[in-house]
Design an enzyme around this catalytic site. Structure first.
Site, short mmCIF file in Angstrom:
data_model
loop_
_atom_site.label_atom_id
_atom_site.label_comp_id
_atom_site.label_asym_id
_atom_site.label_seq_id
_atom_site.Cartn_x
_atom_site.Cartn_y
_atom_site.Cartn_z
N LYS A 14 0.85 -1.20 0.00
CA LYS A 14 0.00 0.00 0.00
C LYS A 14 0.88 1.25 0.00
O LYS A 14 1.56 1.53 0.98
CB LYS A 14 -0.90 0.04 1.23
CG LYS A 14 -1.98 1.12 1.07
CD LYS A 14 -2.66 1.51 2.36
CE LYS A 14 -1.94 2.58 3.11
NZ LYS A 14 -1.89 3.90 2.43
N GLU A 53 10.83 1.41 9.69
CA GLU A 53 11.70 2.57 9.42
C GLU A 53 10.89 3.80 9.74
O GLU A 53 9.93 4.10 9.03
CB GLU A 53 12.12 2.58 7.94
CG GLU A 53 12.96 1.41 7.50
CD GLU A 53 14.32 1.37 8.18
OE1 GLU A 53 14.76 2.42 8.69
OE2 GLU A 53 14.92 0.29 8.21
N CYS A 87 13.44 11.74 5.64
CA CYS A 87 13.65 11.30 7.03
C CYS A 87 15.08 11.53 7.47
O CYS A 87 15.37 11.55 8.66
CB CYS A 87 13.27 9.84 7.16
SG CYS A 87 14.11 8.80 5.97
N GLU A 144 9.84 15.82 15.45
CA GLU A 144 10.09 15.81 14.01
C GLU A 144 9.13 16.78 13.31
O GLU A 144 7.91 16.67 13.45
CB GLU A 144 9.87 14.40 13.45
CG GLU A 144 10.21 14.30 11.98
CD GLU A 144 9.94 12.93 11.39
OE1 GLU A 144 8.88 12.35 11.67
OE2 GLU A 144 10.79 12.46 10.60
P1 NDP Z 1 2.59 7.88 8.05
O1 NDP Z 1 3.07 7.10 9.22
O2 NDP Z 1 1.48 8.82 8.24
O3 NDP Z 1 2.14 6.89 6.89
C1 NDP Z 1 2.99 5.92 6.32
C2 NDP Z 1 2.13 4.85 5.65
O4 NDP Z 1 1.40 4.13 6.64
C3 NDP Z 1 1.09 5.41 4.69
O5 NDP Z 1 0.94 4.53 3.60
C4 NDP Z 1 -0.14 5.44 5.56
O6 NDP Z 1 -1.32 5.47 4.81
C5 NDP Z 1 0.02 4.14 6.33
N1 NDP Z 1 -0.75 4.06 7.56
C6 NDP Z 1 -1.21 5.07 8.34
N2 NDP Z 1 -1.89 4.56 9.41
C7 NDP Z 1 -1.85 3.21 9.31
C8 NDP Z 1 -2.37 2.12 10.10
N3 NDP Z 1 -3.05 2.33 11.22
N4 NDP Z 1 -2.13 0.86 9.68
C9 NDP Z 1 -1.43 0.63 8.56
N5 NDP Z 1 -0.92 1.61 7.76
C10 NDP Z 1 -1.12 2.88 8.13
O7 NDP Z 1 3.88 8.58 7.46
P2 NDP Z 1 3.92 9.68 6.31
O8 NDP Z 1 3.35 9.10 5.06
O9 NDP Z 1 3.38 10.95 6.86
O10 NDP Z 1 5.51 9.82 6.07
C11 NDP Z 1 6.31 10.66 6.79
C12 NDP Z 1 7.02 9.91 7.90
O11 NDP Z 1 7.79 8.85 7.35
C13 NDP Z 1 8.02 10.77 8.65
O12 NDP Z 1 7.89 10.54 10.03
C14 NDP Z 1 9.36 10.28 8.16
O13 NDP Z 1 10.42 10.48 9.05
C15 NDP Z 1 9.08 8.84 7.94
N6 NDP Z 1 10.07 8.26 7.02
C16 NDP Z 1 11.01 7.42 7.51
C17 NDP Z 1 11.99 6.91 6.68
C18 NDP Z 1 13.00 5.94 7.19
O14 NDP Z 1 13.62 5.29 6.36
N7 NDP Z 1 13.21 5.80 8.47
C19 NDP Z 1 12.07 7.31 5.27
C20 NDP Z 1 11.01 8.19 4.85
C21 NDP Z 1 10.06 8.66 5.71
P3 NDP Z 1 -2.05 6.90 4.59
O15 NDP Z 1 -1.15 7.70 3.73
O16 NDP Z 1 -3.32 6.54 3.93
O17 NDP Z 1 -2.25 7.51 5.95
#
Ligand code: NDP
Length: 479
Positions: free
Chosen positions: A173, A248, A282, A383
């Site tokens: 997803k 991650e 990130c 963050e």
């Molecule tokens: P989110 O945690 O909001 O979402 C990440 C994914 O998880 C999306 O596809 C989201 O869907 C999905 N999701 C949300 N809630 C649930 C749930 N309850 N169960 C299953 N899946 C769920 O992150 P962001 O998209 O806002 O991305 C930014 C974040 O990602 C920042 O904190 C950043 O630091 C981190 N990041 C970390 C990296 C790493 O390698 N450590 C690299 C890049 C980013 P939906 O969009 O529909 O909410």
């Protein structure tokens, strides 16, 4: 208006309930496509397809799996321009950045794991008593991959490539906010001849489609990249059914600048590590610590550089920073600027929303630099994930280590010094999964990638990623 469809069992299909969500172009603030609002029923279909495909795919010889994946990587290269345009439109990032970084890295991810499986080896352990053990590595089965919006195709492929290469079948997803390149990718999977059911892409909200993947009894592991709060929810839920997890998560990375650094190299790279992708990486170094003797010199030179750091439409030639990904996110980041001021911070540059001519409703913001904050305040601990950095002076290594290690996060740190001993000592003491010395975001795909503390659990990259998607089995033979 483009209508995105799910990719299940090798076909593009409408969501079970027929419901769609609006998808915005952040550089214009306009709806430009519709994406499936998938529910549990869609994930059930994807799980069935993945489960049916697993016996065949896991037994497909590695060189055949590799061949199909390399074909897919070639197709990404062939369609680089279309994919880069789609990424820039969907995410708001500069088209040039998507052309140079996002899309080439997506094909590199696939090529890397497609060829890594050809060089894999398993261990054996011999016992003097007359026994020999060897290890078989079986692919896990159906796995889930959930990815964020900041580097959409780049992070999507970083997860699905090792999963598919190792013989697993996948339900993935992408973020609901940036689904377009995953949709285009599903068309490339069809063109590359990826057998049906090996990869299934279900679009929709995390709380529905994402949650249904994490809860699904057929899913053996979850590879997740996203925010720490979401990671905590996923980790808890996955633990109920003993699913393996690779998480991650967020970061609040220190960029530590010693007075003896190569000033010009540091300055150029610090501009990128602060504001690349509108600060929505990130790994961005959002807390800049500068040793006192060069604090004023750095401040002056950094602010001077920012005067030419053009914010504009992602497709304009001179654009260095595009739009933030969504209205909500823009408001969140602006809220942090307000908080920083309440906490006593002084905004040295930017701090405001920007109107870009011809794209008046886009979610643009100035690159923002703040000084005068305590290392312990919320602005320096939480963050922000936008184009906002803080400047903090320091005197000694001990002092800056205390500042750097003070957050709940530990993803990446950057250190600028020409002194090898300082660099070594800092690398030892920094609480961080990754330390870059005199560079930033240099990625060798063989190296372990991930964070400590609340920045994550597990490591991606190289054979570690392939290991995650397999289950070792020991075979002991008496001779
Ligand atoms: P989110 O945690 O909001 O979402 C990440 C994914 O998880 C999306 O596809 C989201 O869907 C999905 N999701 C949300 N809630 C649930 C749930 N309850 N169960 C299953 N899946 C769920 O992150 P962001 O998209 O806002 O991305 C930014 C974040 O990602 C920042 O904190 C950043 O630091 C981190 N990041 C970390 C990296 C790493 O390698 N450590 C690299 C890049 C980013 P939906 O969009 O529909 O909410």
């Amino acid at each position: 208006m483009i209508t995105i469809e799910n990719y299940i069992n090798g076909e593009l299909v409408a969501p079970f309930e027929g419901k769609y969500i609006d998808n915005y172009n952040p550089s214009k603030g306009e709806v430009y496509s519709q994406i499936p609002n998938s529910q549990k029923e869609d994930v059930d279909l994807a799980a069935k397809a993945a489960s049916d495909a697993f016996p065949g795919w896991s037994k497909t010889p590695k060189n055949k799996r590799s061949e199909i994946l390399v074909r897919l990587a070639d197709l990404i290269d062939k369609n680089l321009d279309e994919l880069a345009r789609a990424e820039a439109l969907d995410n708001g990032k500069p088209y040039k950045l998507a052309t140079r970084v996002d899309i080439p890295r997506a094909s590199a991810n696939i090529r890397f794991f497609a060829t890594a499986i050809l060089h894999d080896a398993s261990q054996s352990h011999h016992m003097e008593e007359g026994f020999t053990n060897y290890t078989l590595n079986h692919p896990l089965g159906v796995v889930g991959a959930i990815s964020p919006w900041n580097l959409p195709l780049y992070l999507f492929t970083w997860k699905i490539a090792p999963a598919i290469a190792s013989g697993c079948t996948v339900i993935a997803k992408p973020s609901e906010v940036t689904p377009m390149t995953a949709y285009l990718f599903s068309k490339l999977c069809i063109e590359a001849g990826l057998p049906k059911g090996v990869l299934n892409i279900v679009h929709g909200l995390g709380a529905h489609a994402g949650d249904a993947i994490v809860s699904h009894p057929k899913v053996k592991a979850i590879s997740f990249t996203g925010g720490t709060a979401t990671g905590r929810i996923i980790g808890r839920k996955a633990a109920e059914s003993f699913k393996k997890t690779s998480l991650e998560l967020g970061g609040k990375n220190p960029n530590i600048i010693f007075a003896d650094c190569d000033f010009d190299a540091m300055l150029n790279t610090t501009l990128h590590s602060s504001f690349a992708n509108q600060g929505q990486i990130c790994l961005c170094g959002s807390r800049i610590f500068i040793q006192k003797p060069i604090y004023e010199k750095f401040k002056k030179a950094f602010l001077a550089k920012l005067a030419n750091h053009t914010v504009g439409n992602p497709f304009d030639e001179g654009t260095k920073m595009g739009a933030l990904v969504s209205k909500d996110h823009l408001e969140k980041v602006l809220g942090y600027v307000k908080l920083a001021q309440e906490e006593g911070g002084k905004v040295l540059f930017g701090g405001n929303q920007l109107t870009v001519e011809g794209s008046e409703n886009g979610y643009y913001m100035e690159p923002t630099v703040i000084e005068g904050l305590d290392f312990n305040c919320r602005t320096n601990q939480e963050e922000i994930f936008g184009p906002v950095v803080t400047l903090t002076p320091f005197e000694t290594e001990e002092e800056v280590l205390e500042y750097a290690n003070s957050t709940e996060y530990g993803l990446a740190a950057t250190v600028w010094t020409e002194n090898l001993t300082t660099a070594q000592r800092m690398s030892q003491e920094l609480e961080s999964g990754i330390v870059w010395i005199n560079c930033w975001l240099v990625r060798d795909l063989r190296t372990p990638f991930g964070g400590v503390k609340n920045s994550g659990l597990g490591r991606e990259g190289g054979f570690r990623a392939l290991e995650f998607f397999t289950e070792p089995k020991n075979v002991c033979i008496k001779y």
